[in-house]
Design a protein around this motif. Structure first.
Motif, mmCIF file in Angstrom:
data_model
loop_
_atom_site.group_PDB
_atom_site.id
_atom_site.type_symbol
_atom_site.label_atom_id
_atom_site.label_comp_id
_atom_site.label_asym_id
_atom_site.label_seq_id
_atom_site.Cartn_x
_atom_site.Cartn_y
_atom_site.Cartn_z
ATOM 1 N N ALA A 220 0.819 -1.211 0.000
ATOM 2 C CA ALA A 220 0.000 0.000 0.000
ATOM 3 C C ALA A 220 0.855 1.265 0.000
ATOM 4 N N ALA A 221 2.115 1.136 0.402
ATOM 5 C CA ALA A 221 3.007 2.301 0.397
ATOM 6 C C ALA A 221 3.136 2.902 -0.993
ATOM 7 N N ALA A 222 2.927 2.088 -2.027
ATOM 8 C CA ALA A 222 3.046 2.580 -3.403
ATOM 9 C C ALA A 222 1.996 3.628 -3.741
ATOM 10 N N ASP A 223 0.962 3.755 -2.903
ATOM 11 C CA ASP A 223 -0.076 4.752 -3.133
ATOM 12 C C ASP A 223 0.334 6.145 -2.684
ATOM 13 N N SER A 224 1.472 6.256 -2.008
ATOM 14 C CA SER A 224 1.889 7.548 -1.454
ATOM 15 C C SER A 224 3.354 7.835 -1.768
ATOM 16 N N PRO A 225 3.629 8.810 -2.625
ATOM 17 C CA PRO A 225 5.022 9.187 -2.867
ATOM 18 C C PRO A 225 5.749 9.589 -1.590
ATOM 19 N N GLN A 226 5.017 10.210 -0.662
ATOM 20 C CA GLN A 226 5.636 10.648 0.590
ATOM 21 C C GLN A 226 6.074 9.463 1.438
ATOM 22 N N VAL A 227 5.214 8.448 1.527
ATOM 23 C CA VAL A 227 5.567 7.273 2.322
ATOM 24 C C VAL A 227 6.696 6.499 1.653
ATOM 25 N N MET A 228 6.654 6.371 0.338
ATOM 26 C CA MET A 228 7.754 5.692 -0.345
ATOM 27 C C MET A 228 9.073 6.419 -0.113
ATOM 28 N N ARG A 229 9.033 7.726 -0.163
ATOM 29 C CA ARG A 229 10.256 8.495 0.077
ATOM 30 C C ARG A 229 10.761 8.273 1.500
ATOM 31 N N ALA A 230 9.838 8.245 2.459
ATOM 32 C CA ALA A 230 10.223 8.038 3.859
ATOM 33 C C ALA A 230 10.830 6.648 4.061
ATOM 34 N N LEU A 231 10.230 5.641 3.440
ATOM 35 C CA LEU A 231 10.775 4.287 3.546
ATOM 36 C C LEU A 231 12.161 4.202 2.920
ATOM 37 N N ALA A 232 12.308 4.815 1.756
ATOM 38 C CA ALA A 232 13.604 4.797 1.079
ATOM 39 C C ALA A 232 14.659 5.516 1.914
ATOM 40 N N ASP A 233 14.308 6.665 2.451
ATOM 41 C CA ASP A 233 15.261 7.438 3.249
ATOM 42 C C ASP A 233 15.654 6.688 4.518
ATOM 43 N N ALA A 234 14.699 5.957 5.105
ATOM 44 C CA ALA A 234 14.962 5.230 6.353
ATOM 45 C C ALA A 234 15.613 3.871 6.105
ATOM 46 N N GLY A 235 15.652 3.435 4.849
ATOM 47 C CA GLY A 235 16.239 2.140 4.533
ATOM 48 C C GLY A 235 15.394 0.964 4.995
ATOM 49 N N PRO A 258 2.521 -3.331 -7.770
ATOM 50 C CA PRO A 258 3.184 -2.083 -7.356
ATOM 51 C C PRO A 258 4.652 -2.228 -6.989
ATOM 52 N N ILE A 259 5.201 -3.423 -7.049
ATOM 53 C CA ILE A 259 6.630 -3.561 -6.753
ATOM 54 C C ILE A 259 7.457 -2.673 -7.677
ATOM 55 N N ARG A 260 6.991 -2.491 -8.904
ATOM 56 C CA ARG A 260 7.736 -1.642 -9.841
ATOM 57 C C ARG A 260 7.802 -0.204 -9.335
ATOM 58 N N ALA A 261 6.684 0.331 -8.869
ATOM 59 C CA ALA A 261 6.671 1.705 -8.356
ATOM 60 C C ALA A 261 7.565 1.826 -7.127
ATOM 61 N N LEU A 262 7.564 0.819 -6.284
ATOM 62 C CA LEU A 262 8.389 0.855 -5.083
ATOM 63 C C LEU A 262 9.877 0.846 -5.437
ATOM 64 N N VAL A 263 10.253 -0.025 -6.359
ATOM 65 C CA VAL A 263 11.652 -0.094 -6.795
ATOM 66 C C VAL A 263 12.071 1.223 -7.440
ATOM 67 N N ASP A 264 11.210 1.759 -8.298
ATOM 68 C CA ASP A 264 11.540 3.022 -8.973
ATOM 69 C C ASP A 264 11.681 4.176 -7.984
ATOM 70 N N ALA A 265 10.993 4.070 -6.831
ATOM 71 C CA ALA A 265 11.076 5.120 -5.809
ATOM 72 C C ALA A 265 12.271 4.924 -4.879
ATOM 73 N N GLY A 266 13.048 3.871 -5.094
ATOM 74 C CA GLY A 266 14.235 3.643 -4.283
ATOM 75 C C GLY A 266 13.994 2.862 -3.009
ATOM 76 N N VAL A 267 12.795 2.268 -2.865
ATOM 77 C CA VAL A 267 12.501 1.459 -1.679
ATOM 78 C C VAL A 267 13.164 0.091 -1.828
#
Length: 310
Positions: A220-235, A258-267
């Protein structure tokens, strides 16, 4: 190009199986090897042949097809051995699985016999597969029961990760925070199932409240650019189970995963099975299905494979 990438592009399932992989999100009662169980019990457990509409629907299916086979201490031991056998036969070099804390109720509330059962299952089923022992909570269980069962399990000092599974809406995530603090103090890696049925905000809330290192599902994180960014930043790494998501109606088509969106967002992500006995897809088949659907290319899938082994 690696042997894994070559096998993916050729659609060579045997070649994919020959390459080491990690399965870091699975449940023993639903993850056994079908052929092994047929040989041991005479029962052939066919995977679910429809989309399950809810967790209750899945639990009903499990109750009908698996519960009798895995009842009691002997049944649970069989489930774990079959899970390790599945890992070995599919080229899984690292597996992260273990016992729900209520497992000790099968052993007169003693933790040591439960641990010895796990050791024996690993030795019998896949002694050469690296096993990361996991302790788990069922989200529907009362706090006091979890605390009671957890204490002797934690005192053994053998478990390396903690997971929380079950109905995401059974209890607020805050209920489990004190138990997670104890596990963190004991040095366990912290995981939880979240964002399979809930929202992107639920994912980040769980990460913050439980101080998670990793998330089981989390799509579900793929629905939010902000959450994806936070996950990526936090590792924070997500352990994703594509076929499970399809068979539970969380994703309409593999092509839309949505795995593609997550990977593209750096998660950070890994690919896993969840319940191969229920959903009918081995880890090798999960990788092949994503490649055939054009979700991720062979190089990216190889990078995900290596992430799981890191």
């Amino acid at each position: 190009m690696s042997a894994f990438q070559t096998a993916l592009e050729a659609g060579d399932l045997a070649g994919i199986r020959a390459c080491p992989k990690a399965d870091l999100h699975l449940h023993a009662i639903g993850s056994g090897n079908r052929a092994f169980l047929r040989e041991r019990t005479g029962r052939d457990i066919a995977p679910v042949d429809r989309v399950l509409v809810s967790m209750d629907d899945m639990h009903a299916w499990t109750g009908e097809h698996l519960a009798a086979l895995f009842q009691g201490a002997e049944g649970r031991a069989l489930a774990f051995e079959a899970t390790f056998v599945q890992a070995a036969r599919d080229g899984v070099a690292r597996v992260e699985v273990g016992a729900d804390v209520w497992e000790i109720t099968h052993h007169d509330n003693q933790a040591q016999p439960a641990w010895e059962m796990l050791l024996a299952a690993h030795a019998a089923g896949a002694p050469d597969v690296e096993w990361i022992p996991q302790m788990a909570f069922s989200r529907h269980c009362p706090f006091r029961a979890l605390e009671f069962w957890m204490t002797p399990m934690l005192d053994l000092g053998v478990f390396r990760t903690l997971d929380l599974s079950g109905d995401e809406f059974a209890q607020p995530i805050e209920v489990f925070a004190p138990l997670y603090r104890r596990a963190k103090a004991a040095g366990l890696k912290l995981k939880a199932h979240v964002g399979e049925w809930g929202t992107a905000d639920d994912v980040w809330r769980a990460v913050e409240v439980l101080e998670l290192d990793e998330v089981q599902h989390g799509i579900a994180a793929a629905d939010s650019p902000q959450v994806m960014r936070a996950l990526a930043d936090a590792g924070v790494r997500l352990h994703i189970c594509p076929t499970s998501n399809l068979k539970l109606g969380r994703v309409a088509r593999m092509e839309d995963h949505p795995i593609r969106a997550l990977v593209d967002a750096g998660v950070k992500v890994t690919i896993n099975t969840d319940d191969v006995l229920i959903f009918g897809s081995s880890l090798s088949e999960e990788y092949l299905a994503l490649h055939r659907a054009g979700v991720l290319n062979a190089a990216k899938l190889d990078a995900i494979r290596l992430e799981g082994l890191s």
